[in-house]
Design an enzyme around this catalytic site. Sequence first.
Site, PDB file in Angstrom:
ATOM      1  N   VAL A 115      -0.860  -1.455  -6.833  1.00  0.00           N
ATOM      2  CA  VAL A 115       0.187  -1.549  -6.178  1.00  0.00           C
ATOM      3  C   VAL A 115       1.532  -1.802  -5.078  1.00  0.00           C
ATOM      4  O   VAL A 115       1.657  -2.805  -5.289  1.00  0.00           O
ATOM      5  CB  VAL A 115       0.123  -0.327  -4.967  1.00  0.00           C
ATOM      6  CG1 VAL A 115       0.937   0.665  -4.226  1.00  0.00           C
ATOM      7  CG2 VAL A 115      -1.140   0.972  -5.147  1.00  0.00           C
ATOM      8  N   GLU A 116       3.073  -1.312  -5.710  1.00  0.00           N
ATOM      9  CA  GLU A 116       4.447  -2.297  -5.488  1.00  0.00           C
ATOM     10  C   GLU A 116       4.162  -2.856  -4.267  1.00  0.00           C
ATOM     11  O   GLU A 116       4.748  -3.820  -4.181  1.00  0.00           O
ATOM     12  CB  GLU A 116       5.306  -0.509  -5.241  1.00  0.00           C
ATOM     13  CG  GLU A 116       5.250   0.389  -4.706  1.00  0.00           C
ATOM     14  CD  GLU A 116       6.433   1.240  -4.936  1.00  0.00           C
ATOM     15  OE1 GLU A 116       7.343   1.320  -4.372  1.00  0.00           O
ATOM     16  OE2 GLU A 116       5.980   1.981  -6.354  1.00  0.00           O
TER      17      GLU A 116
END
Length: 530
Positions: free
Chosen positions: A328-329
């Site tokens: 996830v970013e």
Amino acid sequence: MRKPEFITAKEAVSRIKSGTTLCTIGMTMVSACETILKELENSFLETGTPNQLTYVHTCGQSDRSAGAVYHMANEGMTKRVIGGHWGLCPRMMELISANKIEAYNLPQGQMANMFHSMALREPGKISKIGLGTFIDPRIEGGKMNDRTKPLEDIVDVVTIDGEEYLRYKEIPIDTLLIRGTYADENGNISTQEEAMVLELLPAVMATKRFGGQVICQVKNIVKAGTISPKDVIVPGVLVDAVVLCDNPIQNHRQTSSWYYDPSYSGQALAPEAGEEPIPLTVRKVIGRRAMMELEPDMIINVGTGIPNDVIGAIIAEEEIGDDITITVESGIYGGVPAGGIDFGISKNAQALIPHDRQFEYYNGAGIDYTFMGAGEMDEKGNVNATKMGDKAPGAGGFIDITARAKNVIFCSTFTGKGLKVSFDESGMHIIEEGKIRKMVKKVQQISYNGKIAGEMNQNMVYVTERAVFRLTPEGPMLIEIAKGIDLQKDVLDQMDFKPLIAEDLKYTDTRIYLEKWSGLKEILINKKRR
């Protein structure tokens, strides 16, 4: 030794002057300085000060109903916002669409890494990320409404060694608000119970370069020497003031939905077995079909929208967590990502790295696969995911991640607003067509440039519940349709452009419409054997 002052939230707000630039670090409601921000909003509503602020934030920070960015979304309080995403703050989007605020949107990863450039006194953040999109000053320059269009550009185009780049100009910060779990008596800050690492230290360094002040909200104050030196995220000599949270249950929550769960911050592992599968919906069907594009042993990214809502759950349900690595970013590797208003955190993650460092991977090597939500696609393969009608949620990490990913899988319903469908073993059936067309002649805003993607030989696939397209150098090609729908009436007649149609047009595997399906494991095993 230089030590910060330990002050109240009211005293902290008194140090924030009208007309200055304020920056907050967080994502969703993770690491939101609610004690300070609530006091800041109250001060404006009661006294009219501080006002005319420039507000800078890299990530979407809110939970759709309150908190974080919401406290800044008052006309007159904030004159200008330079942000990464507002999809979780309808009130800020309303100010933008009504032209009551100056609004610039920049890619989240570029903003996170701008702090490094600013701290190092570089002439801006130089990057190819954003070229050919609405960030490019030759298109819109990241300006999100008519009020902002006549104003100065905060991004320009530079040429280096014969190649074009974007230069993201520095944004001097007067006040930075950060959050930690603990501060010791010397002001050293640790973040053990926060669910993300974020970009605290680079933001602090950038603020200090401009002579700005750093104010930190913490849950607890402990004796000097209590915190291990390796656990200190921000040294106390770089902190100007510390505010002890007045009500941690309300104002220092780990995320919107719960106060504290150690499995999201690495203090414990939670059992994962026995979780109920998510209901079979059109979004789950789209997510299943999108994940059929996967190859085994790949590293993937999951974005907001449909992917955020269903893909983490599908991975757990189909038991393919050992066959791929999900990221996830925010800086997460592995685990089971949370969705919705708690986007950006993961239960039982294998690794949590700083948010800004994660974008070095996404912008540099590039992720193997990214699964992204989308709003529109046009005849050139351009995709809009950042502005729908008068609503401007912004880019978030979308532009950064899709620009360099090897495979980009967009997930979207074919039409919007009112679409109703049903599924059975024979295929899918349209009960009521959506009122908004998403396959348009020209997208409202270019978030993803199809021409540039084609030049990079990027594999782009656009997945909907009834049709799947693959981007070719000549434009989008229809490669698959669902059984049970009519190609002409339900697909081609619902588009504003005529796509290329594959000679070997296929039907979607109907197993994805079953309530229980374990086909992804089989697909990945078969691909591995090839």
